[in-house]
Write an enzyme that holds these catalytic residues in place. Structure first.
Site, PDB file in Angstrom:
ATOM      1  N   SER A 143      -4.053   1.603 -41.760  1.00  0.00           N
ATOM      2  CA  SER A 143      -3.858   0.166 -41.979  1.00  0.00           C
ATOM      3  C   SER A 143      -4.951  -0.547 -41.191  1.00  0.00           C
ATOM      4  CB  SER A 143      -2.491  -0.244 -41.413  1.00  0.00           C
ATOM      5  OG  SER A 143      -2.356  -1.647 -41.354  1.00  0.00           O
ATOM      6  N   TYR A 158       4.347  -0.016 -35.167  1.00  0.00           N
ATOM      7  CA  TYR A 158       3.572   0.298 -36.386  1.00  0.00           C
ATOM      8  C   TYR A 158       2.095   0.456 -36.026  1.00  0.00           C
ATOM      9  CZ  TYR A 158       1.725  -0.490 -41.171  1.00  0.00           C
ATOM     10  OH  TYR A 158       1.065  -0.395 -42.374  1.00  0.00           O
ATOM     11  N   LYS A 162      -0.414   3.684 -36.569  1.00  0.00           N
ATOM     12  CA  LYS A 162      -1.601   3.600 -37.426  1.00  0.00           C
ATOM     13  C   LYS A 162      -2.905   3.832 -36.647  1.00  0.00           C
ATOM     14  CE  LYS A 162       0.537   2.875 -41.326  1.00  0.00           C
ATOM     15  NZ  LYS A 162       0.466   3.855 -42.432  1.00  0.00           N
TER      16      LYS A 162
HETATM   17  N1  NAD Z   1       1.244  -3.181 -48.224  1.00  0.00           N
HETATM   18  C1  NAD Z   1       0.497  -3.490 -47.192  1.00  0.00           C
HETATM   19  O1  NAD Z   1       0.232  -4.683 -46.914  1.00  0.00           O
HETATM   20  C2  NAD Z   1      -0.100  -2.390 -46.337  1.00  0.00           C
HETATM   21  C3  NAD Z   1      -1.056  -2.762 -45.386  1.00  0.00           C
HETATM   22  C4  NAD Z   1      -1.598  -1.771 -44.572  1.00  0.00           C
HETATM   23  C5  NAD Z   1      -1.216  -0.454 -44.720  1.00  0.00           C
HETATM   24  N2  NAD Z   1      -0.286  -0.127 -45.654  1.00  0.00           N
HETATM   25  C6  NAD Z   1       0.093   1.297 -45.742  1.00  0.00           C
HETATM   26  O2  NAD Z   1      -0.039   1.738 -47.077  1.00  0.00           O
HETATM   27  C7  NAD Z   1       0.855   2.833 -47.310  1.00  0.00           C
HETATM   28  C8  NAD Z   1       1.614   2.571 -48.591  1.00  0.00           C
HETATM   29  O3  NAD Z   1       2.389   1.405 -48.401  1.00  0.00           O
HETATM   30  P1  NAD Z   1       2.783   0.422 -49.591  1.00  0.00           P
HETATM   31  O4  NAD Z   1       2.441  -0.941 -49.155  1.00  0.00           O
HETATM   32  O5  NAD Z   1       2.288   0.942 -50.859  1.00  0.00           O
HETATM   33  O6  NAD Z   1       4.378   0.537 -49.491  1.00  0.00           O
HETATM   34  P2  NAD Z   1       5.473   0.857 -50.604  1.00  0.00           P
HETATM   35  O7  NAD Z   1       6.776   0.692 -49.927  1.00  0.00           O
HETATM   36  O8  NAD Z   1       5.197   0.073 -51.842  1.00  0.00           O
HETATM   37  O9  NAD Z   1       5.184   2.393 -50.921  1.00  0.00           O
HETATM   38  C9  NAD Z   1       5.454   3.382 -49.963  1.00  0.00           C
HETATM   39  C10 NAD Z   1       6.177   4.528 -50.662  1.00  0.00           C
HETATM   40  O10 NAD Z   1       6.419   5.531 -49.678  1.00  0.00           O
HETATM   41  C11 NAD Z   1       7.722   6.046 -49.907  1.00  0.00           C
HETATM   42  N3  NAD Z   1       8.226   6.625 -48.667  1.00  0.00           N
HETATM   43  C12 NAD Z   1       8.760   5.986 -47.596  1.00  0.00           C
HETATM   44  N4  NAD Z   1       9.155   6.881 -46.675  1.00  0.00           N
HETATM   45  C13 NAD Z   1       8.849   8.096 -47.165  1.00  0.00           C
HETATM   46  C14 NAD Z   1       9.018   9.407 -46.664  1.00  0.00           C
HETATM   47  N5  NAD Z   1       9.610   9.650 -45.473  1.00  0.00           N
HETATM   48  N6  NAD Z   1       8.594  10.432 -47.422  1.00  0.00           N
HETATM   49  C15 NAD Z   1       8.019  10.202 -48.630  1.00  0.00           C
HETATM   50  N7  NAD Z   1       7.855   8.990 -49.161  1.00  0.00           N
HETATM   51  C16 NAD Z   1       8.268   7.946 -48.431  1.00  0.00           C
HETATM   52  C17 NAD Z   1       8.526   4.877 -50.381  1.00  0.00           C
HETATM   53  O11 NAD Z   1       9.688   5.288 -51.117  1.00  0.00           O
HETATM   54  C18 NAD Z   1       7.519   4.115 -51.239  1.00  0.00           C
HETATM   55  O12 NAD Z   1       7.621   4.476 -52.600  1.00  0.00           O
HETATM   56  C19 NAD Z   1       1.727   2.932 -46.063  1.00  0.00           C
HETATM   57  O13 NAD Z   1       1.240   3.983 -45.237  1.00  0.00           O
HETATM   58  C20 NAD Z   1       1.532   1.599 -45.382  1.00  0.00           C
HETATM   59  O14 NAD Z   1       1.732   1.661 -43.990  1.00  0.00           O
HETATM   60  C21 NAD Z   1       0.283  -1.060 -46.469  1.00  0.00           C
END
Ligand code: NAD
Length: 278
Positions: A143, A158, A162
């Site tokens: 992130s 968090y 990260k």
């Molecule tokens: N959305 C944002 O603004 C953002 C910003 C920075 C980083 N991220 C990172 O991007 C990645 C994806 O996030 P996203 O925004 O797509 O979220 P999201 O919730 O849309 O997708 C994450 C997916 O991971 C699955 N998941 C959760 N725990 C799990 C586990 N223990 N085992 C397997 N699957 C699991 C969830 O069911 C979900 O489908 C994450 O690592 C998040 O920290 C997201």
């Protein structure tokens, strides 16, 4: 790694958000997919979408924070496809509390999923990928919170998880220099996904159970709430494809935000190197 078509990618957290975007973008590049998520029904729905792009797609239920579950994922992937060239350790969860208020169970959950989930993915897949001697790539989703902590984001736990993923991926890229496998760390800024909803309603009982969500993105929009500027996950996924092809180490979200904040953080470190000692 130049050729993606006809190769195989594993995407954890592939059932939604950035993982879904990665899955569909890699499928559009001609890759077959293993779409892994703790919510099997979501992984299955994305696999169905990938199949409409003419690719093979295997949905698998996995908890990335559980070593045996990730090993079973790898066994399923190799049983189905015989090889894996691209590994996206992407599943992740968030928490929002000041550091003084984060419960131990929540700390453990964030670290177990966000950090150990990546560790288990690497330990389970990478030796087999290296043994195969083929070109490949690892993409670990961290992130922008792994590059700088942000302002009053109240996401200290968090951020810790990260930063670890950024550091681990930088070390991994150095370890892999000279090998046919590259490593990229994906550092999104705010992105249009339902991570806050998913991570609130989806927290397992062993880590304190579900928490009340303030709603999905669709709920916010239906209420007419103004959402902050967020990136399209498909744009991030297209950058990831380039990073795999060009063996780039970082993919960031909003580039001007990241530039300013990384510069500011590094400048603070450099400033504090100055002690004027006699
Ligand atoms: N959305 C944002 O603004 C953002 C910003 C920075 C980083 N991220 C990172 O991007 C990645 C994806 O996030 P996203 O925004 O797509 O979220 P999201 O919730 O849309 O997708 C994450 C997916 O991971 C699955 N998941 C959760 N725990 C799990 C586990 N223990 N085992 C397997 N699957 C699991 C969830 O069911 C979900 O489908 C994450 O690592 C998040 O920290 C997201």
């Amino acid at each position: 790694m130049e050729q993606l078509a006809g190769r195989v990618a594993v995407v954890t957290g592939g059932g939604d958000g950035i993982g879904r975007a990665l899955s569909l973008t890699l499928a559009a590049e001609g890759m077959d997919l293993v779409i892994a998520d703790v919510r099997l029904e979501r992984a299955s729905a994305v696999a169905e979408e990938a199949r409409t792009l003419g690719r093979r797609a295997l949905p698998v239920a996995v908890d990335v924070g559980d070593r045996a579950s990730v090993e079973a994922l790898a066994d399923a992937a190799y049983a189905e496809f015989g090889a894996v060239q691209v590994l996206c350790n992407n599943a992740g969860v968030v928490g929002v509390s000041p550091l003084t208020a984060v419960e131990d169970a929540n700390w453990r959950w964030l670290i177990q999923v966000n950090l150990w989930g990546v560790v288990y993915g690497l330990q389970t897949f990478l030796p087999r990928m290296l043994d195969a001697g083929q070109e490949g790539h690892v993409v670990n989703t961290a992130s922008s919170a792994g590059l700088y902590p942000g302002g009053s984001g109240r996401q200290g736990a968090y951020v810790a998880s990260k930063y670890a993923v950024v550091g681990m991926t930088e070390a991994l890229a150095a370890e892999l220099e000279g090998s046919p496998i590259g490593a990229t760390v994906l550092c999104p800024t705010a992105t249009r996904t339902d991570i806050f909803h998913n991570a609130f309603v989806g927290r397992p009982d062993t880590y304190g159970g579900p928490r009340p969500s303030r709603g999905t993105l669709a709920d916010f929009e239906a209420r007419g709430d103004v959402l902050p500027e967020m990136m399209d996950p498909m744009l991030l996924a297209r950058r990831v494809v380039r990073a795999i092809r060009e063996r780039r180490r970082y993919v960031v979200g909003d580039t001007s935000e990241v530039r300013a904040n990384v510069r500011d953080r590094l400048q603070r470190i450099l400033d504090d190197c100055d002690w004027n000692e006699e």
